[in-house]
Write an enzyme that holds these catalytic residues in place. Sequence first.
Site, PDB file in Angstrom:
ATOM      1  N   PRO A  90       4.148   4.418  -5.791  1.00 20.37           N
ATOM      2  CA  PRO A  90       4.959   5.427  -5.090  1.00 20.37           C
ATOM      3  C   PRO A  90       5.734   4.789  -3.949  1.00 20.37           C
ATOM      4  CG  PRO A  90       2.624   5.633  -4.544  1.00 20.37           C
ATOM      5  CD  PRO A  90       2.712   4.639  -5.647  1.00 20.37           C
ATOM      6  N   HIS A  94      -1.854  11.869  -2.403  1.00 24.73           N
ATOM      7  CA  HIS A  94      -1.644  10.747  -1.487  1.00 24.73           C
ATOM      8  C   HIS A  94      -2.751  10.759  -0.431  1.00 24.73           C
ATOM      9  CE1 HIS A  94      -0.048   7.582   0.745  1.00 24.73           C
ATOM     10  NE2 HIS A  94       1.192   7.977   0.947  1.00 24.73           N
ATOM     11  N   ASN A 104      -5.807  -1.051  11.673  1.00 24.93           N
ATOM     12  CA  ASN A 104      -4.850  -1.225  12.766  1.00 24.93           C
ATOM     13  C   ASN A 104      -3.446  -0.757  12.370  1.00 24.93           C
ATOM     14  OD1 ASN A 104      -4.061  -1.934  15.308  1.00 24.93           O
ATOM     15  ND2 ASN A 104      -3.741  -4.111  14.818  1.00 24.93           N
ATOM     16  N   ARG A 149      -5.228   8.243  -4.602  1.00 22.01           N
ATOM     17  CA  ARG A 149      -4.906   6.898  -4.088  1.00 22.01           C
ATOM     18  C   ARG A 149      -5.643   6.608  -2.779  1.00 22.01           C
ATOM     19  NH1 ARG A 149       0.707   3.637  -2.496  1.00 22.01           N
ATOM     20  NH2 ARG A 149       0.032   1.896  -3.773  1.00 22.01           N
ATOM     21  N   TYR A 179      -2.422   8.765   6.177  1.00 21.90           N
ATOM     22  CA  TYR A 179      -1.909  10.139   6.221  1.00 21.90           C
ATOM     23  C   TYR A 179      -3.068  11.158   6.196  1.00 21.90           C
ATOM     24  CZ  TYR A 179       2.405   7.603   5.707  1.00 21.90           C
ATOM     25  OH  TYR A 179       3.426   6.726   5.932  1.00 21.90           O
ATOM     26  N   THR A 223       8.687   5.751  -0.971  1.00 20.37           N
ATOM     27  CA  THR A 223       9.640   6.563  -0.217  1.00 20.37           C
ATOM     28  C   THR A 223      10.958   5.820  -0.137  1.00 20.37           C
ATOM     29  OG1 THR A 223       7.916   7.636   1.045  1.00 20.37           O
ATOM     30  CG2 THR A 223      10.059   7.447   2.124  1.00 20.37           C
ATOM     31  N   ASN A 256      -3.197   5.320   3.087  1.00 17.83           N
ATOM     32  CA  ASN A 256      -2.208   4.796   4.046  1.00 17.83           C
ATOM     33  C   ASN A 256      -2.108   5.527   5.387  1.00 17.83           C
ATOM     34  OD1 ASN A 256      -1.790   3.114   1.964  1.00 17.83           O
ATOM     35  ND2 ASN A 256       0.288   3.751   1.463  1.00 17.83           N
TER      36      ASN A 256
END
Length: 368
Positions: free
Chosen positions: A26, A177, A236, A229, A182, A28, A180
């Site tokens: 995926p 999602h 960090n 995912r 989120y 963006t 990462n």
Amino acid sequence: MSKIQPLLTSYKMGDLLLKNRLVIAPMTRSRANNKENAPTDLHVKYYKQRASAGLIISEGSQISKRAVGYVNTPGIYSEAQVKGWRAVTDAVHKEEGKIFIQLWHVGRVSHPDFHNGELPLAPSALNPNSKSFTPNGFKDTVTPKEMTLEDIKTTVEEFKQAAINAKNAGFDGLEIHSSNGYLFHQFFNNSSNNRTDNYGGSIENRACFFFEVLDEISKVFPQNRVGVRFNPSMHNSHGIDVDQETIPLFEYVIKKLNNYNLAYVHLSEPFTDVSEVKYAIKNIAKHFRPLYNGTLIINSNFDQEKGNNIITNGFADLVAYGKLFISNSDLPERFLKNAPITKCDTKTFYSDTGAKGYTDYANYIEDI
Ligand SMILES: Cc1cc2nc3c(=O)[nH]c(=O)nc-3n(C[C@H](O)[C@H](O)[C@H](O)COP(=O)(O)O)c2cc1C
């Protein structure tokens, strides 16, 4: 006669037959530059160009207005967006490709500038001390609003509605999602979740919101059309840090997913060097493969050789390529022909440059 590369063999993922084992990660690309944040003809062209991949996972697509956190990303909550995505899925299917949508809620990585001054939602009122890419440029993130139980309920419903919309838009399936840094990752991680109710504290509690959403979505798409995912050793970044409970949490979640008949679990190897990070796992596929019985997609920094090797070694079933697919829409063909790989231009990753760096990379054409 040369041996067929493992990456170029077909793969049965649930009830879908993928023509090869290359997945588009995926990504963006910020091209939904219209009032509705709807996919356009340009998106149709971009995804159609890449339909030779075994599976396309779309760019992250916000499930609601509250879920957005970047400019010009497409959503999957309005009629215009569903219509825009329908044109994309039709074009991909015409080329005999398969496409899942990535459902996205950025949580505290968003900014009041997106929400008429209101605070972004997050599990806890903890500022990630990161940057937000707002309509007015990069800004410091703020301390978000801790989600009430009502907010959580509403968000679960929004995910369900987004799944219904994705079905109406003709997607073959969807990816949550949960990676990462989120919203789901914010619930998972101690540095972003200090709740004292059923959604915080223990590992099971911090995973609870994720499983609630998964259960609701499973009422819309069959489980074998739902992927998830994770980026377990992310550190960090967006205020997410690995601590002693991080890897045990992902072990718990991934083991529990054996009870679901998912399309896949999609894992990223660490984005950064974590060799000095206490408690981080350096080799994600190797660590998690023995824990999960279903289809495993691995991602991050793979090339042709590494991709073929990891399948041969049995640590993953499919390999997701991100940046390589940006500048090589015909990547499976290039691998087949051992052709040169075009480098991507990082300046056009997210910029408002339309076709430039998006749909204008040339295909490989053999000289002879
Ligand atoms: C331009 C760009 C946009 C990205 N957008 C997303 C996204 O929307 N959702 C997501 O889960 N990961 C996103 N990622 C991460 C990629 O899916 C992938 O994990 C990362 O690029 C590493 O894989 P690679 O080395 O094959 O590029 C993005 C990466 C890039 C380069």
